[in-house]
Motif scaffolding. Structure first.
Motif, PDB file in Angstrom:
ATOM      1  N   THR A  14      55.470 100.998 -47.633  1.00 36.48           N
ATOM      2  CA  THR A  14      55.084 102.130 -48.473  1.00 36.48           C
ATOM      3  C   THR A  14      53.594 102.402 -48.355  1.00 36.48           C
ATOM      4  O   THR A  14      52.774 101.486 -48.509  1.00 36.48           O
ATOM      5  N   LEU A  15      53.252 103.648 -48.072  1.00 39.66           N
ATOM      6  CA  LEU A  15      51.862 104.112 -48.133  1.00 39.66           C
ATOM      7  C   LEU A  15      51.746 105.007 -49.353  1.00 39.66           C
ATOM      8  O   LEU A  15      52.524 105.969 -49.503  1.00 39.66           O
ATOM      9  N   ASP A  16      50.793 104.684 -50.226  1.00 41.28           N
ATOM     10  CA  ASP A  16      50.615 105.416 -51.470  1.00 41.28           C
ATOM     11  C   ASP A  16      49.196 105.966 -51.532  1.00 41.28           C
ATOM     12  O   ASP A  16      48.229 105.217 -51.678  1.00 41.28           O
ATOM     13  N   LYS A  17      49.090 107.288 -51.341  1.00 44.12           N
ATOM     14  CA  LYS A  17      47.804 108.000 -51.448  1.00 44.12           C
ATOM     15  C   LYS A  17      46.744 107.379 -50.529  1.00 44.12           C
ATOM     16  O   LYS A  17      45.594 107.160 -50.933  1.00 44.12           O
ATOM     17  N   ARG A  69      40.383 100.027 -41.778  1.00 42.34           N
ATOM     18  CA  ARG A  69      40.640  99.790 -43.191  1.00 42.34           C
ATOM     19  C   ARG A  69      40.727 101.115 -43.930  1.00 42.34           C
ATOM     20  O   ARG A  69      39.834 101.962 -43.821  1.00 42.34           O
ATOM     21  N   ALA A  70      41.816 101.300 -44.669  1.00 40.35           N
ATOM     22  CA  ALA A  70      41.957 102.500 -45.487  1.00 40.35           C
ATOM     23  C   ALA A  70      40.816 102.573 -46.486  1.00 40.35           C
ATOM     24  O   ALA A  70      40.409 101.567 -47.074  1.00 40.35           O
ATOM     25  N   SER A  71      40.286 103.774 -46.688  1.00 38.38           N
ATOM     26  CA  SER A  71      39.193 103.966 -47.638  1.00 38.38           C
ATOM     27  C   SER A  71      39.702 104.250 -49.041  1.00 38.38           C
ATOM     28  O   SER A  71      38.918 104.305 -49.992  1.00 38.38           O
ATOM     29  N   GLY A  72      41.015 104.417 -49.155  1.00 35.61           N
ATOM     30  CA  GLY A  72      41.607 104.645 -50.459  1.00 35.61           C
ATOM     31  C   GLY A  72      43.113 104.483 -50.385  1.00 35.61           C
ATOM     32  O   GLY A  72      43.717 104.599 -49.325  1.00 35.61           O
ATOM     33  N   GLY A  73      43.737 104.173 -51.515  1.00 34.61           N
ATOM     34  CA  GLY A  73      45.179 104.056 -51.574  1.00 34.61           C
ATOM     35  C   GLY A  73      45.673 102.650 -51.282  1.00 34.61           C
ATOM     36  O   GLY A  73      44.891 101.705 -51.124  1.00 34.61           O
ATOM     37  N   SER A  74      46.982 102.532 -51.193  1.00 35.81           N
ATOM     38  CA  SER A  74      47.644 101.240 -51.034  1.00 35.81           C
ATOM     39  C   SER A  74      48.652 101.296 -49.886  1.00 35.81           C
ATOM     40  O   SER A  74      49.315 102.316 -49.691  1.00 35.81           O
ATOM     41  N   ILE A  75      48.737 100.197 -49.125  1.00 29.94           N
ATOM     42  CA  ILE A  75      49.757 100.042 -48.082  1.00 29.94           C
ATOM     43  C   ILE A  75      50.472  98.730 -48.363  1.00 29.94           C
ATOM     44  O   ILE A  75      49.867  97.658 -48.305  1.00 29.94           O
ATOM     45  N   ARG A  76      51.751  98.810 -48.681  1.00 27.02           N
ATOM     46  CA  ARG A  76      52.517  97.611 -49.017  1.00 27.02           C
ATOM     47  C   ARG A  76      53.669  97.443 -48.028  1.00 27.02           C
ATOM     48  O   ARG A  76      54.346  98.407 -47.679  1.00 27.02           O
ATOM     49  N   PHE A  77      53.849  96.191 -47.615  1.00 27.36           N
ATOM     50  CA  PHE A  77      54.914  95.859 -46.668  1.00 27.36           C
ATOM     51  C   PHE A  77      55.624  94.606 -47.171  1.00 27.36           C
ATOM     52  O   PHE A  77      54.979  93.558 -47.316  1.00 27.36           O
TER      53      PHE A  77
END
Length: 235
Positions: A3-6, A52-60
């Motif tokens: 899931t990628l969130d924002k 690295r994402a500058s914002g949001g969440s990446i969950r695996f």
């Protein structure tokens, strides 16, 4: 599962991704459609820890990936097959494949079983295992790139433009192989400009433009969408 969130991502002052939301369930084959430069590779770079994402969440699998090292993300089971293959052209096919399993190097028996599976999937690579990877045809090099990714033991596989620069017959064969990998149990996220071929093997798809998701839907919905057909299929 993934899931990628924002999620946002920047390269210096340039913002490549703007609040991207994507999800892929276990066993799905999800396609990211978009023109060159739309942000597909940036999404994959954020997922795999290369940027690295500058914002949001990446969950695996319930684990937050932002801030984890690329090697740790591979160990988690998320493996990236990059655009342009990124092989070591002077090294043999066998050595390129073996490097894909580096994070699992302590399990030599498991790696050998996986190597046998890769050779069963791509018999031509067994024939050419001692040849320099750079001496192979474009289609064969793409097989090496996918095989190397499979050596990382992916639960989810990120495939970035695997059909790029390949002849139509080879493209058809490549998509058949990707569908086989997915049906064998590996979740696949496929970034592609070849919309028609990609959608025909997809569960769902997202359309990305200028770093934003502008459309999402099932394979049937996107194949029947006039905007998608005009922009990406040409009909």
């Amino acid at each position: 599962m993934l899931t990628l969130d924002k999620v946002s991502l920047s390269y210096g002052s340039f913002q490549a991704l703007h609040g991207v939301d994507i999800h892929a369930d276990e066993g799905e084959l999800v396609v990211l459609l978009g023109a060159n430069g739309a942000g597909k590779s940036s999404i994959f770079h954020a997922m795999s820890g290369l940027r690295r994402a500058s914002g949001g969440s990446i969950r695996f699998g319930g684990r937050e990936l932002v801030g984890r090292k690329p090697s740790q993300i591979v160990e988690d089971g998320l493996v990236h097959c990059p655009e342009g293959r990124k092989l070591f052209p002077g090294m043999s096919v066998l050595k390129n494949l073996t490097l894909g399993g580096y994070v699992h190097r302590r399990d030599s028996k498991g790696s050998q079983r996986l190597l046998d599976d890769v050779f069963a999937l791509f018999p031509i690579l067994h024939e050419k295992k001692d040849c320099p990877a750079g001496s192979l045809s474009g289609g064969q090099q793409q097989m090496v790139a996918i095989g190397r990714a499979l050596m990382g033991r992916p639960k989810a596989l990120l495939l970035d433009e695997p059909s790029l620069g390949l002849a139509p017959l080879v493209v058809r064969q490549m998509f058949e192989i990707i569908a086989r990998i997915n049906k064998a149990g590996t979740t696949v996220l496929l970034a592609e400009q070849n919309a028609y071929a990609a959608l025909n093997i997809a569960s769902r798809a997202y359309v990305i433009e200028q770093g934003r998701i502008v459309l999402e839907g099932s394979r049937e919905e996107l194949l029947g969408n006039e905007q998608v057909r005009k922009a990406y299929i040409g009909a």
